[in-house]
Design a protein around this motif. Sequence first.
Motif, PDB file in Angstrom:
ATOM      1  N   LEU A 198       0.816  -1.215   0.000  1.00  0.00           N
ATOM      2  CA  LEU A 198       0.000   0.000   0.000  1.00  0.00           C
ATOM      3  C   LEU A 198       0.852   1.269   0.000  1.00  0.00           C
ATOM      4  N   ARG A 199       2.118   1.151   0.391  1.00  0.00           N
ATOM      5  CA  ARG A 199       2.981   2.339   0.396  1.00  0.00           C
ATOM      6  C   ARG A 199       3.160   2.899  -1.006  1.00  0.00           C
ATOM      7  N   TYR A 200       3.081   2.034  -2.009  1.00  0.00           N
ATOM      8  CA  TYR A 200       3.216   2.502  -3.390  1.00  0.00           C
ATOM      9  C   TYR A 200       2.033   3.373  -3.808  1.00  0.00           C
ATOM     10  N   LEU A 201       0.902   3.206  -3.112  1.00  0.00           N
ATOM     11  CA  LEU A 201      -0.283   4.001  -3.424  1.00  0.00           C
ATOM     12  C   LEU A 201      -0.361   5.278  -2.606  1.00  0.00           C
ATOM     13  N   ALA A 202       0.610   5.494  -1.724  1.00  0.00           N
ATOM     14  CA  ALA A 202       0.547   6.649  -0.826  1.00  0.00           C
ATOM     15  C   ALA A 202       0.416   7.982  -1.564  1.00  0.00           C
ATOM     16  N   PRO A 203       1.216   8.248  -2.615  1.00  0.00           N
ATOM     17  CA  PRO A 203       1.052   9.529  -3.330  1.00  0.00           C
ATOM     18  C   PRO A 203      -0.341   9.679  -3.949  1.00  0.00           C
ATOM     19  N   LEU A 204      -0.831   8.599  -4.589  1.00  0.00           N
ATOM     20  CA  LEU A 204      -2.172   8.645  -5.180  1.00  0.00           C
ATOM     21  C   LEU A 204      -3.237   8.793  -4.102  1.00  0.00           C
ATOM     22  N   SER A 205      -3.006   8.155  -2.960  1.00  0.00           N
ATOM     23  CA  SER A 205      -3.966   8.247  -1.861  1.00  0.00           C
ATOM     24  C   SER A 205      -4.048   9.676  -1.334  1.00  0.00           C
ATOM     25  N   LEU A 206      -2.906  10.356  -1.249  1.00  0.00           N
ATOM     26  CA  LEU A 206      -2.896  11.751  -0.806  1.00  0.00           C
ATOM     27  C   LEU A 206      -3.671  12.621  -1.784  1.00  0.00           C
ATOM     28  N   VAL A 207      -3.426  12.425  -3.084  1.00  0.00           N
ATOM     29  CA  VAL A 207      -4.149  13.190  -4.103  1.00  0.00           C
ATOM     30  C   VAL A 207      -5.644  12.903  -4.020  1.00  0.00           C
ATOM     31  N   ALA A 208      -5.990  11.627  -3.833  1.00  0.00           N
ATOM     32  CA  ALA A 208      -7.402  11.245  -3.736  1.00  0.00           C
ATOM     33  C   ALA A 208      -8.072  11.917  -2.541  1.00  0.00           C
ATOM     34  N   ASN A 209      -7.365  11.963  -1.404  1.00  0.00           N
ATOM     35  CA  ASN A 209      -7.930  12.620  -0.216  1.00  0.00           C
ATOM     36  C   ASN A 209      -8.178  14.097  -0.465  1.00  0.00           C
ATOM     37  N   LEU A 210      -7.229  14.770  -1.129  1.00  0.00           N
ATOM     38  CA  LEU A 210      -7.399  16.191  -1.433  1.00  0.00           C
ATOM     39  C   LEU A 210      -8.583  16.403  -2.376  1.00  0.00           C
ATOM     40  N   MET A 211      -8.716  15.520  -3.370  1.00  0.00           N
ATOM     41  CA  MET A 211      -9.826  15.635  -4.311  1.00  0.00           C
ATOM     42  C   MET A 211     -11.175  15.429  -3.621  1.00  0.00           C
ATOM     43  N   MET A 212     -11.250  14.430  -2.758  1.00  0.00           N
ATOM     44  CA  MET A 212     -12.502  14.161  -2.048  1.00  0.00           C
ATOM     45  C   MET A 212     -12.850  15.299  -1.101  1.00  0.00           C
ATOM     46  N   THR A 213     -11.824  15.886  -0.461  1.00  0.00           N
ATOM     47  CA  THR A 213     -12.070  17.026   0.427  1.00  0.00           C
ATOM     48  C   THR A 213     -12.606  18.217  -0.355  1.00  0.00           C
ATOM     49  N   ALA A 214     -11.979  18.523  -1.501  1.00  0.00           N
ATOM     50  CA  ALA A 214     -12.459  19.622  -2.336  1.00  0.00           C
ATOM     51  C   ALA A 214     -13.878  19.361  -2.821  1.00  0.00           C
ATOM     52  N   SER A 215     -14.167  18.113  -3.184  1.00  0.00           N
ATOM     53  CA  SER A 215     -15.507  17.760  -3.643  1.00  0.00           C
ATOM     54  C   SER A 215     -16.539  17.969  -2.547  1.00  0.00           C
ATOM     55  N   LEU A 216     -16.202  17.562  -1.320  1.00  0.00           N
ATOM     56  CA  LEU A 216     -17.140  17.736  -0.201  1.00  0.00           C
ATOM     57  C   LEU A 216     -17.415  19.209   0.072  1.00  0.00           C
TER      58      LEU A 216
END
Length: 462
Positions: A198-216
């Motif tokens: 899952l560490r390989y997904l960490a950068p994408l996960s950070l981007v995903a969290n920012l996108m979901m926060t902006a969407s909310l």
Amino acid sequence: MMATSDVDTRGEGPTRPQRTYERIGGREGTSFCQTLIHLLKGNIGTGLLGLPLAVKNAGLVLGPISLLCMGVIAVHCMRLLVKCSHHLSAKMDRPSLSYGEAMEYGMENVSWLRRHSQWGKHTVNLFLIITQLGFCCVYFVFLSDNIKQVVEAANTTTFSCQMNYTNQTQVLVPSFDSRLYMLCFLPPIILLVFTPDLRYLAPLSLVANLMMTASLVLIYFYSLTNIKYPIDLPKVGRAKDYPLFFGTAIFAFEGIGVVLPLENKMERPQGFIPVLYLGMGIVTFLYISLGTIGYMCFGEHIGGSITLNLPNCWTYQVVKLLYCFGIFITFALQFYVPAEILIPPVMERVSQRWKTPVNLLLRSVMVVFTCALAVLIPELDLVISLVGSVSSSFLALIFPPILELLTFHTEGALSPPVTAKNVAISLIGLIGFLAGTYIAVEQIVARNALKHVETFSPFSVQ
């Protein structure tokens, strides 16, 4: 033993569980803020977007009150799990316990259950698997519904974001059934879960969290600025719809599976309880506010996800796409839990030569299984309610009070009021499980029958 040396050097020091607790925290781990972020991330997903419909099922007044009560009970049960884990880990001289292990060791405290204590661990793990794979099913339905809506409305999408309660526009772009969209998502999701760490997904996960926060933020903004007055909505919903509210609400609040892993990974786990109260306080506020505001904005037309009610303008079409990207990445995180439970026992029986192919095959089969379930029940609101009623109710409400009774029943720490409280919480979870499952299944059968009639009726208008 390290615990003994603590006694020698500290004299009148903490009790044994506290000493072990501090010793656990001596290793490198996550900070207060990091743990808080992970806790929020583990509780905010598709369940949040389905809460406006849950409030509709309960009523404009009863819904928020029920969400608050559900939040208080859910946090209390999380606290019980942490408390029992601390006690049992000190008693068994273990640095940390999983949810299943805590149930296993709790059952060992009861003489007539001791022989079957392994079943406690297996049962908890089974419900963890059902819950997490249920989340994955919901993600398939969520992705297909939202992407389908964006594609269908492509020719009518404008820069004007005027109020659109139903969001039912004329379909000008030829589109497919939502189940075909699920099949389109199947290959990329299979490739996603092939990620070895899952560490390989960490950068994408950070981007995903920012996108979901902006969407909310944008969803809140639109809902708040488009509430129509006067508000004429039922204060209390229909009794037969309340079990659907229960299933959706407990699905949203079922973050108990991440509690012990997060606490075990903290640098100073003795500071986890403040993290729990702060994080779940924020989560409960978000749930109540978006559920109420979303229902007030869209009223009777609210969909299984509030994103499905957003207008067909580019701003909110992008919001849907951003949230979909976040859910897509989150799929791998939710899939990680059942994969770690189911795959290692199989790997132990496979020769080194075949480990990688078998591992990838099992992951593929599990993803195909969740996709197949989503195809069979392509109703977002009912899938959420069914998963919540069937599995989340056990993990979040039924098991933690039972675990406290098992853990402390021989130590005189359970007063009659505490015992009554635990029995009452478990009964609430059990009644919610039975009623919610029955109503969700009944609604699924009814909708499928209606679709079948509409599809084959010679008088149906396409």
